[in-house]
Design a protein around this motif. Structure first.
Motif, PDB file in Angstrom:
ATOM      1  N   SER A   1      20.001 -16.573  40.226  1.00  0.00           N
ATOM      2  CA  SER A   1      20.062 -15.253  38.664  1.00  0.00           C
ATOM      3  C   SER A   1      18.833 -15.982  37.698  1.00  0.00           C
ATOM      4  O   SER A   1      17.933 -15.299  37.236  1.00  0.00           O
ATOM      5  N   GLN A   2      18.260 -17.499  38.045  1.00  0.00           N
ATOM      6  CA  GLN A   2      16.721 -17.770  37.870  1.00  0.00           C
ATOM      7  C   GLN A   2      16.021 -17.425  38.123  1.00  0.00           C
ATOM      8  O   GLN A   2      15.224 -17.158  37.751  1.00  0.00           O
ATOM      9  N   ALA A   3      16.431 -17.422  39.684  1.00  0.00           N
ATOM     10  CA  ALA A   3      15.360 -16.654  40.250  1.00  0.00           C
ATOM     11  C   ALA A   3      14.861 -15.591  40.282  1.00  0.00           C
ATOM     12  O   ALA A   3      13.965 -14.994  40.435  1.00  0.00           O
ATOM     13  N   ALA A   4      15.885 -14.426  40.403  1.00  0.00           N
ATOM     14  CA  ALA A   4      15.873 -13.198  39.652  1.00  0.00           C
ATOM     15  C   ALA A   4      15.213 -12.871  38.570  1.00  0.00           C
ATOM     16  O   ALA A   4      14.156 -12.121  39.159  1.00  0.00           O
ATOM     17  N   THR A   5      15.443 -13.588  37.887  1.00  0.00           N
ATOM     18  CA  THR A   5      14.517 -13.851  36.261  1.00  0.00           C
ATOM     19  C   THR A   5      13.058 -13.693  37.149  1.00  0.00           C
ATOM     20  O   THR A   5      12.017 -13.198  35.921  1.00  0.00           O
ATOM     21  N   VAL A   6      12.359 -14.753  36.836  1.00  0.00           N
ATOM     22  CA  VAL A   6      11.229 -15.379  37.313  1.00  0.00           C
ATOM     23  C   VAL A   6      10.432 -13.709  38.970  1.00  0.00           C
ATOM     24  O   VAL A   6       9.625 -13.267  38.789  1.00  0.00           O
ATOM     25  N   ARG A   7      11.502 -13.939  39.782  1.00  0.00           N
ATOM     26  CA  ARG A   7      11.225 -12.721  40.645  1.00  0.00           C
ATOM     27  C   ARG A   7      10.613 -11.158  39.976  1.00  0.00           C
ATOM     28  O   ARG A   7       9.838 -10.701  40.291  1.00  0.00           O
ATOM     29  N   ALA A   8      12.222 -10.838  38.846  1.00  0.00           N
ATOM     30  CA  ALA A   8      11.573  -9.690  38.207  1.00  0.00           C
ATOM     31  C   ALA A   8      10.598  -9.793  37.513  1.00  0.00           C
ATOM     32  O   ALA A   8       9.825  -8.433  36.738  1.00  0.00           O
ATOM     33  N   GLY A   9      10.442 -11.097  36.609  1.00  0.00           N
ATOM     34  CA  GLY A   9       9.494 -10.507  36.222  1.00  0.00           C
ATOM     35  C   GLY A   9       7.725 -11.016  36.129  1.00  0.00           C
ATOM     36  O   GLY A   9       7.006 -10.457  35.681  1.00  0.00           O
ATOM     37  N   LEU A  10       7.597 -11.541  37.836  1.00  0.00           N
ATOM     38  CA  LEU A  10       6.698 -11.071  37.697  1.00  0.00           C
ATOM     39  C   LEU A  10       6.068  -9.212  38.507  1.00  0.00           C
ATOM     40  O   LEU A  10       5.131  -9.620  38.292  1.00  0.00           O
ATOM     41  N   ALA A  11       7.180  -8.846  38.911  1.00  0.00           N
ATOM     42  CA  ALA A  11       6.612  -7.765  39.492  1.00  0.00           C
ATOM     43  C   ALA A  11       6.589  -6.697  38.059  1.00  0.00           C
ATOM     44  O   ALA A  11       6.324  -5.794  37.853  1.00  0.00           O
ATOM     45  N   PHE A  12       8.007  -6.763  36.754  1.00  0.00           N
ATOM     46  CA  PHE A  12       7.579  -6.053  35.885  1.00  0.00           C
ATOM     47  C   PHE A  12       5.970  -6.581  34.871  1.00  0.00           C
ATOM     48  O   PHE A  12       5.592  -5.465  34.496  1.00  0.00           O
ATOM     49  N   GLY A  13       5.612  -7.130  35.306  1.00  0.00           N
ATOM     50  CA  GLY A  13       4.259  -7.855  33.936  1.00  0.00           C
ATOM     51  C   GLY A  13       2.966  -7.357  35.780  1.00  0.00           C
ATOM     52  O   GLY A  13       2.227  -6.888  35.448  1.00  0.00           O
ATOM     53  N   ALA A  14       3.900  -6.985  36.895  1.00  0.00           N
ATOM     54  CA  ALA A  14       2.754  -6.730  37.429  1.00  0.00           C
ATOM     55  C   ALA A  14       2.525  -4.597  37.807  1.00  0.00           C
ATOM     56  O   ALA A  14       1.609  -4.249  38.891  1.00  0.00           O
ATOM     57  N   LYS A  15       3.082  -4.599  37.090  1.00  0.00           N
ATOM     58  CA  LYS A  15       4.041  -3.116  36.880  1.00  0.00           C
ATOM     59  C   LYS A  15       3.809  -2.828  38.012  1.00  0.00           C
ATOM     60  O   LYS A  15       3.330  -1.142  38.442  1.00  0.00           O
ATOM     61  N   ASP A  16       4.467  -2.709  38.839  1.00  0.00           N
ATOM     62  CA  ASP A  16       5.711  -2.653  40.127  1.00  0.00           C
ATOM     63  C   ASP A  16       7.031  -2.610  40.170  1.00  0.00           C
ATOM     64  O   ASP A  16       7.601  -3.384  40.289  1.00  0.00           O
ATOM     65  N   PRO A  17       7.093  -0.780  40.574  1.00  0.00           N
ATOM     66  CA  PRO A  17       8.957  -0.736  40.002  1.00  0.00           C
ATOM     67  C   PRO A  17       8.658  -0.699  41.065  1.00  0.00           C
ATOM     68  O   PRO A  17      10.028  -1.235  41.462  1.00  0.00           O
ATOM     69  N   ALA A  18       8.549  -0.367  42.099  1.00  0.00           N
ATOM     70  CA  ALA A  18       8.641  -0.884  43.758  1.00  0.00           C
ATOM     71  C   ALA A  18       9.248  -2.564  44.157  1.00  0.00           C
ATOM     72  O   ALA A  18      10.075  -2.454  44.282  1.00  0.00           O
ATOM     73  N   ALA A  19       8.194  -3.220  43.682  1.00  0.00           N
ATOM     74  CA  ALA A  19       8.909  -4.885  44.415  1.00  0.00           C
ATOM     75  C   ALA A  19       9.697  -4.578  42.839  1.00  0.00           C
ATOM     76  O   ALA A  19      10.997  -6.214  43.760  1.00  0.00           O
ATOM     77  N   MET A  20      10.271  -4.376  42.037  1.00  0.00           N
ATOM     78  CA  MET A  20      11.652  -4.667  41.187  1.00  0.00           C
ATOM     79  C   MET A  20      12.254  -3.758  41.521  1.00  0.00           C
ATOM     80  O   MET A  20      13.273  -4.840  41.916  1.00  0.00           O
TER      81      MET A  20
END
Length: 466
Positions: free
Chosen positions: A292-311
């Protein structure tokens, strides 16, 4: 082929973050177990005092540590957006926030002996708590500062540093307890205060380890200069995101603490079976918690990069990992729950009621694993999208407004005892999982719409120092 390669790359990065965090959680449990076992060597009054102080301490750690958990989400977003200059100011404001919360928390922990005296605890317990509480108050302050570094290393995907700190802490804690409580190696014999002093030494060592490792990072020097800058806007955002995380952590822990008190009114066999099941659940939870902590980091990176496909890729990986961990556990606990009970509680072989109740509770725990794992991963993912308030509402309402009343009704009203309480808790897990899964689609759509618009202007991180 490209999609498969991308998913494998995402899986590798997720596991690289999560695996050290999982091992760190298990080592942290080892430290807590070591303290309890060594307190028991000093006698029942000392164990009671130590348990009372450490339980209250743990409640504050869940709350305040959860609030600081917002840091990893905002750091990941800043990294994903390429705003590296923002990272230092977020970290500096988190340190200021940690210090603001540390003082009242330390004062509350230091006042536990007076509280025990007010509620009529035995004098031996009050005296022992008076020796232990000041040590844990200082440990609390040091731990909060360490928790800021912990969030930084998680957000920057340097979780091996976190594991290294815990690998140092576990043996240091055990040796410190042994030497200081009994007066070995020329040290004074301090009893329970020695166990507390050992906790202080471990917390200070962990903070030093993290600080030395942070000095090697590119964002360290700006953090040191920004500590004196007061950025109330960023601190407010940390609180806005972090308070729901802290309340969620406290609410989830609180409902199980209350369940223990409720089950204590039943037979000793049911209380022992409940305690066993909780300990097994705690060990199993280390894996979904790290993921879950990894999910927060990986989702946050995709969110900041404005990349819905990565999310979406992050979410797919997290849901698959949750099921891959949860479904085998169902089979394992279904087949081995009686053997597990006899291994952890050897006297259960001669106590049929204990063996039957423990086996039944472990069965319920097994059946809840897939839903609990999914809920944990979705919660971590939504935190990466900076959605913390609605998940808090879903989890608290599920656990406290549905699970607890239903558990009381089944446990006391229907006479099902501990099994009824656990059936109620299980219903809360299932409802929370369903609500969180339904939350995913609108949040992904909202994140996509936000990311389609112009980038929001971020304040100059140095403006507060002007």
């Amino acid at each position: 082929m490209n999609i498969g390669i991308t998913l494998r790359r995402e899986l590798g990065r997720t596991l690289a973050i999560a695996t050290p965090l999982i091992l760190s959680s298990l080592l942290s449990m080892g430290i807590a177990i070591t303290d309890v076992v060594m307190m028991a060597w000093l006698g029942s009054p000392v164990l009671a005092a130590g348990a009372a102080v450490s339980d209250f301490y743990s409640i504050l750690v869940y709350l305040v540590g959860g609030i600081l958990g917002a840091l990893s989400a905002v750091l990941a977003e800043s990294r994903g957006a390429g705003r590296d200059s923002d990272c230092a100011v977020w970290i500096a404001q988190s340190f200021r926030l940690a210090l603001i919360m540390a003082l009242p928390g330390a004062l509350l922990i230091g006042a536990i002996p007076q509280l025990l005296q007010l509620i009529g605890a035995e004098s031996e317990v009050v005296v022992a708590a008076g020796d232990y509480a000041p040590m844990l108050a200082l440990t609390f302050v040091l731990l909060l500062l360490s928790r800021v570094w912990h969030q930084c290393f998680a957000a920057f995907e340097h979780t091996r540093t976190i594991l290294g700190g815990m690998l140092i802490s576990l043996p240091l804690n055990a040796l410190g307890n042994y030497a200081l409580m009994n007066g070995h190696w020329g040290l004074p014999e301090l009893g329970l205060a020695g166990i507390g002093l050992s906790s202080v030494i471990c917390a200070a060592t962990l903070l030093l380890w993290y600080s030395l490792q942070a000095r090697r990072a590119h964002w360290y020097r700006p953090v040191a200069r920004l500590l004196l800058c007061n950025d109330s806007l960023r601190r407010s955002k940390l609180l806005r995101l972090g308070v729901p995380i802290g309340v969620t952590c406290l609410g989830e822990t609180g409902v199980f603490l209350l369940a223990t008190l409720l089950i204590a009114g039943f037979s000793l066999e049911e209380l022992a079976a409940h305690t066993l099941t909780l300990r097994v659940a705690g060990v199993l939870y280390a894996v979904p918690l790290g993921l879950s902590q990894a999910a927060t980091v990986r989702a946050g990176l995709a969110f900041g990069a404005k990349d819905p496909a990565a999310m979406v890729r992050v979410l797919r990986i997290q849901l698959w990992l949750a099921l891959l961990w949860g479904l085998p556990l169902v089979l394992l606990l279904l087949e081995g729950r009686e053997l597990l009970t006899l291994w952890l509680l050897p006297d259960a072989g001669g106590r049929p009621a204990l063996l039957e109740t423990a086996s039944l509770l472990l069965l319920l725990l097994a059946l809840l694993q897939p839903a609990d794992n999914l809920a944990t991963q979705v919660t971590g993912f939504l935190r990466g999208l900076q959605d913390t308030r609605r998940p808090m509402q879903l989890i608290i309402c599920s656990q406290w407004l549905l699970a607890l009343p239903l558990g009381l009704l089944l446990g006391h009203g229907a006479g099902l005892g501990a099994t009824g309480i656990w059936l109620g808790l299980g219903s809360g897990v299932l409802l929370a999982c369903a609500g969180l899964l339904l939350r995913l689609q609108p949040q992904l759509a909202l994140a996509s719409r936000r990311n389609a618009g112009p980038a929001s202007a971020e304040p100059d991180p140095w403006q507060a120092c002007a």
